[in-house]
Motif scaffolding. Structure first.
Motif, PDB file in Angstrom:
ATOM      1  N   SER A  62       0.825  -1.221   0.000  1.00 28.76           N
ATOM      2  CA  SER A  62       0.000   0.000   0.000  1.00 28.76           C
ATOM      3  C   SER A  62       0.856   1.266   0.000  1.00 28.76           C
ATOM      4  CB  SER A  62      -0.873   0.059   1.257  1.00 28.76           C
ATOM      5  OG  SER A  62      -1.732  -1.037   1.324  1.00 28.76           O
ATOM      6  N   PHE A  63       2.087   1.149   0.478  1.00 27.04           N
ATOM      7  CA  PHE A  63       2.909   2.344   0.675  1.00 27.04           C
ATOM      8  C   PHE A  63       3.980   2.515  -0.386  1.00 27.04           C
ATOM      9  CE2 PHE A  63       0.987   1.203   4.667  1.00 27.04           C
ATOM     10  CZ  PHE A  63       0.560   2.422   5.163  1.00 27.04           C
ATOM     11  N   ARG A  70       6.975  12.721   3.987  1.00 28.81           N
ATOM     12  CA  ARG A  70       5.789  13.558   4.204  1.00 28.81           C
ATOM     13  C   ARG A  70       4.809  12.847   5.143  1.00 28.81           C
ATOM     14  NH1 ARG A  70       0.918  13.860   1.772  1.00 28.81           N
ATOM     15  NH2 ARG A  70      -0.144  15.871   2.079  1.00 28.81           N
ATOM     16  N   LEU A  71       4.614  11.539   4.909  1.00 25.71           N
ATOM     17  CA  LEU A  71       3.699  10.772   5.756  1.00 25.71           C
ATOM     18  C   LEU A  71       4.185  10.792   7.211  1.00 25.71           C
ATOM     19  CD1 LEU A  71       1.227   8.947   6.079  1.00 25.71           C
ATOM     20  CD2 LEU A  71       2.654   6.993   5.443  1.00 25.71           C
ATOM     21  N   LEU A  74       3.349  14.101   8.778  1.00 24.74           N
ATOM     22  CA  LEU A  74       1.907  14.246   9.058  1.00 24.74           C
ATOM     23  C   LEU A  74       1.468  13.358  10.227  1.00 24.74           C
ATOM     24  CD1 LEU A  74       0.518  14.486   5.418  1.00 24.74           C
ATOM     25  CD2 LEU A  74       0.424  16.271   7.173  1.00 24.74           C
ATOM     26  N   GLN A  78      -0.149  14.474  13.720  1.00 29.95           N
ATOM     27  CA  GLN A  78      -1.434  13.910  14.143  1.00 29.95           C
ATOM     28  C   GLN A  78      -1.343  13.300  15.548  1.00 29.95           C
ATOM     29  OE1 GLN A  78      -2.741  10.350  12.097  1.00 29.95           O
ATOM     30  NE2 GLN A  78      -4.805  11.150  11.866  1.00 29.95           N
ATOM     31  N   TYR A  89      -2.626  19.213  13.229  1.00 26.11           N
ATOM     32  CA  TYR A  89      -2.550  18.299  12.096  1.00 26.11           C
ATOM     33  C   TYR A  89      -2.926  19.049  10.820  1.00 26.11           C
ATOM     34  CZ  TYR A  89      -3.887  14.498   8.949  1.00 26.11           C
ATOM     35  OH  TYR A  89      -4.017  13.668   7.862  1.00 26.11           O
ATOM     36  N   GLY A  91      -2.831  17.576   7.607  1.00 26.18           N
ATOM     37  CA  GLY A  91      -3.134  16.690   6.488  1.00 26.18           C
ATOM     38  C   GLY A  91      -4.630  16.609   6.202  1.00 26.18           C
ATOM     39  N   LYS A  92      -4.947  15.697   5.278  1.00 23.30           N
ATOM     40  CA  LYS A  92      -6.359  15.493   4.927  1.00 23.30           C
ATOM     41  C   LYS A  92      -7.062  14.702   6.032  1.00 23.30           C
ATOM     42  CE  LYS A  92      -5.740  15.660  -0.040  1.00 23.30           C
ATOM     43  NZ  LYS A  92      -5.177  14.814  -1.091  1.00 23.30           N
ATOM     44  N   ILE A  97      -8.493  10.699   2.737  1.00 18.13           N
ATOM     45  CA  ILE A  97      -7.189  10.188   2.287  1.00 18.13           C
ATOM     46  C   ILE A  97      -7.216   8.675   2.057  1.00 18.13           C
ATOM     47  CG2 ILE A  97      -6.098   9.821   4.570  1.00 18.13           C
ATOM     48  CD1 ILE A  97      -4.252  11.415   1.674  1.00 18.13           C
ATOM     49  N   HIS A  98      -8.054   7.947   2.799  1.00 13.21           N
ATOM     50  CA  HIS A  98      -8.024   6.486   2.699  1.00 13.21           C
ATOM     51  C   HIS A  98      -9.134   5.897   1.831  1.00 13.21           C
ATOM     52  CE1 HIS A  98      -5.790   7.252   6.540  1.00 13.21           C
ATOM     53  NE2 HIS A  98      -4.979   6.367   6.010  1.00 13.21           N
ATOM     54  N   ILE A 103      -8.810  -0.503   2.039  1.00 14.32           N
ATOM     55  CA  ILE A 103      -8.141  -1.053   3.225  1.00 14.32           C
ATOM     56  C   ILE A 103      -9.090  -1.995   3.977  1.00 14.32           C
ATOM     57  CG2 ILE A 103      -7.100  -0.452   5.455  1.00 14.32           C
ATOM     58  CD1 ILE A 103      -6.187   2.193   4.083  1.00 14.32           C
ATOM     59  N   PHE A 108      -5.755  -2.988   8.719  1.00 15.60           N
ATOM     60  CA  PHE A 108      -5.824  -2.043   9.845  1.00 15.60           C
ATOM     61  C   PHE A 108      -5.164  -2.652  11.085  1.00 15.60           C
ATOM     62  CE2 PHE A 108      -7.605   0.105  13.479  1.00 15.60           C
ATOM     63  CZ  PHE A 108      -7.704   1.436  13.087  1.00 15.60           C
ATOM     64  N   LEU A 111      -1.399  -2.810  10.800  1.00 14.54           N
ATOM     65  CA  LEU A 111      -0.808  -1.491  11.056  1.00 14.54           C
ATOM     66  C   LEU A 111      -0.764  -1.194  12.567  1.00 14.54           C
ATOM     67  CD1 LEU A 111      -0.277   1.134   8.913  1.00 14.54           C
ATOM     68  CD2 LEU A 111      -1.973   2.071  10.447  1.00 14.54           C
ATOM     69  N   VAL A 143     -11.193   4.531   7.856  1.00 10.59           N
ATOM     70  CA  VAL A 143     -10.034   4.024   7.121  1.00 10.59           C
ATOM     71  C   VAL A 143     -10.378   2.737   6.365  1.00 10.59           C
ATOM     72  CG1 VAL A 143      -7.740   3.006   7.443  1.00 10.59           C
ATOM     73  CG2 VAL A 143      -8.346   5.109   8.680  1.00 10.59           C
TER      74      VAL A 143
HETATM   75  C1  HEM Z   1      -5.817   4.629  12.606  1.00 10.01           C
HETATM   76  C2  HEM Z   1      -5.150   4.232  11.546  1.00 10.01           C
HETATM   77  C3  HEM Z   1      -4.515   5.166  10.547  1.00 10.01           C
HETATM   78  C4  HEM Z   1      -4.111   6.448  10.710  1.00 10.01           C
HETATM   79  C5  HEM Z   1      -4.179   7.308  11.967  1.00 10.01           C
HETATM   80  C6  HEM Z   1      -3.572   6.889   9.435  1.00 10.01           C
HETATM   81  C7  HEM Z   1      -3.047   8.154   9.217  1.00 10.01           C
HETATM   82  C8  HEM Z   1      -2.669   8.619   7.986  1.00 10.01           C
HETATM   83  C9  HEM Z   1      -2.230   9.959   7.699  1.00 10.01           C
HETATM   84  C10 HEM Z   1      -2.084  11.062   8.737  1.00 10.01           C
HETATM   85  C11 HEM Z   1      -1.958  10.050   6.387  1.00 10.01           C
HETATM   86  C12 HEM Z   1      -1.489  11.288   5.613  1.00 10.01           C
HETATM   87  C13 HEM Z   1      -2.673  12.132   5.193  1.00 10.01           C
HETATM   88  C14 HEM Z   1      -2.338  13.132   4.110  1.00 10.01           C
HETATM   89  O1  HEM Z   1      -1.493  12.857   3.251  1.00 10.01           O
HETATM   90  O2  HEM Z   1      -2.940  14.229   4.099  1.00 10.01           O
HETATM   91  C15 HEM Z   1      -2.210   8.743   5.828  1.00 10.01           C
HETATM   92  C16 HEM Z   1      -2.016   8.396   4.525  1.00 10.01           C
HETATM   93  C17 HEM Z   1      -1.994   7.106   4.070  1.00 10.01           C
HETATM   94  N1  HEM Z   1      -2.401   5.988   4.744  1.00 10.01           N
HETATM   95 FE1  HEM Z   1      -3.103   5.945   6.622  1.00 10.01          FE
HETATM   96  N2  HEM Z   1      -3.661   5.877   8.543  1.00 10.01           N
HETATM   97  C18 HEM Z   1      -4.212   4.795   9.179  1.00 10.01           C
HETATM   98  C19 HEM Z   1      -4.447   3.550   8.634  1.00 10.01           C
HETATM   99  C20 HEM Z   1      -3.963   3.136   7.428  1.00 10.01           C
HETATM  100  C21 HEM Z   1      -3.939   1.766   6.952  1.00 10.01           C
HETATM  101  C22 HEM Z   1      -4.485   0.558   7.730  1.00 10.01           C
HETATM  102  C23 HEM Z   1      -3.338   1.763   5.733  1.00 10.01           C
HETATM  103  C24 HEM Z   1      -3.026   0.612   4.811  1.00 10.01           C
HETATM  104  C25 HEM Z   1      -2.602  -0.546   5.228  1.00 10.01           C
HETATM  105  C26 HEM Z   1      -3.010   3.150   5.419  1.00 10.01           C
HETATM  106  C27 HEM Z   1      -2.429   3.574   4.265  1.00 10.01           C
HETATM  107  C28 HEM Z   1      -2.185   4.890   3.956  1.00 10.01           C
HETATM  108  C29 HEM Z   1      -1.606   5.317   2.673  1.00 10.01           C
HETATM  109  C30 HEM Z   1      -1.217   4.413   1.519  1.00 10.01           C
HETATM  110  C31 HEM Z   1      -1.515   6.723   2.747  1.00 10.01           C
HETATM  111  C32 HEM Z   1      -0.979   7.676   1.663  1.00 10.01           C
HETATM  112  C33 HEM Z   1      -2.114   8.086   0.785  1.00 10.01           C
HETATM  113  C34 HEM Z   1      -1.718   9.149  -0.211  1.00 10.01           C
HETATM  114  O3  HEM Z   1      -0.657   9.796  -0.041  1.00 10.01           O
HETATM  115  O4  HEM Z   1      -2.454   9.313  -1.176  1.00 10.01           O
HETATM  116  N3  HEM Z   1      -3.403   3.937   6.475  1.00 10.01           N
HETATM  117  N4  HEM Z   1      -2.640   7.898   6.813  1.00 10.01           N
END
Ligand code: HEM
Length: 146
Positions: A62-63, A70-71, A74, A78, A89, A91-92, A97-98, A103, A108, A111, A143
């Motif tokens: 996914s990443f 940047r991530l 953010l 957060q 915070y 970010g979006k 964003i998700h 997912i 989840f 993670l 998410v």
């Molecule tokens: C409570 C759980 C989670 C939190 C707090 C969280 C938090 C965040 C934050 C703060 C960002 C950046 C937002 C932005 O760019 O404006 C982000 C992006 C992202 N998250 Fe999560 N996330 C969570 C769960 C997950 C899970 C389970 C996955 C996948 C396994 C995931 C995949 C991603 C990906 C791929 C991005 C980048 C998306 C992009 O740049 O377009 N996240 N997340």
């Protein structure tokens, strides 16, 4: 005599008002932020967390195209804000964003497990870990979309 009495009353009033002011001061609500070690501690946890995520075959895919620097910044923002620290915070929101990432609950949980490992590595007390996780848990419904 009268003036002594007046003085005593004034002192008593001041003491009462003072303790009322103390009683009204809200308890520090940055316990999670402090428990994570402030901005520096949070950044270390987040950096370790993302290394673990990228090495986790269950979710690393996914990443692959994500700007991890940047991530990291953010996520640090957060966690700092959620922990009651002096951050905003920028970010979006979690749903936006998700929403196209498909997912699953399994992802989840993976993670969350990786975050746990990162916090353990940094010696974060479990009481603090639990409080942070309690703040993150409700985000699951925004998410997880699959
Ligand atoms: C409570 C759980 C989670 C939190 C707090 C969280 C938090 C965040 C934050 C703060 C960002 C950046 C937002 C932005 O760019 O404006 C982000 C992006 C992202 N998250 Fe999560 N996330 C969570 C769960 C997950 C899970 C389970 C996955 C996948 C396994 C995931 C995949 C991603 C990906 C791929 C991005 C980048 C998306 C992009 O740049 O377009 N996240 N997340």
């Amino acid at each position: 005599m009268k003036s002594i009495l007046r003085h005593a009353m004034a002192v008593l009033l001041a003491v009462l008002m003072g303790s009322a002011a103390i009683a009204q001061t809200p308890a520090a609500n940055d316990a999670i932020y402090q428990g994570l070690g402030g901005k520096e501690g949070i950044r270390k946890v987040v950096d370790d967390f993302l290394v673990i995520v990228l090495a986790d075959a269950r979710i690393s895919e996914s990443f692959k195209d994500v700007d991890m620097e940047r991530l990291a910044s953010l996520l640090a923002e957060q966690f700092c804000q959620l922990g009651g620290g002096p951050c905003k915070y920028s970010g979006k929101d979690m749903k936006t964003i998700h929403e196209d990432l498909k997912i699953t609950n399994a992802a989840f949980n993976a993670l969350a497990e990786d975050l746990h490992i990162a916090m353990e590595k940094n010696g974060i007390p479990s009481s603090v870990q639990n409080k942070l996780v309690a703040k993150l848990a409700p985000m699951q419904r925004d998410v997880v979309t699959r």
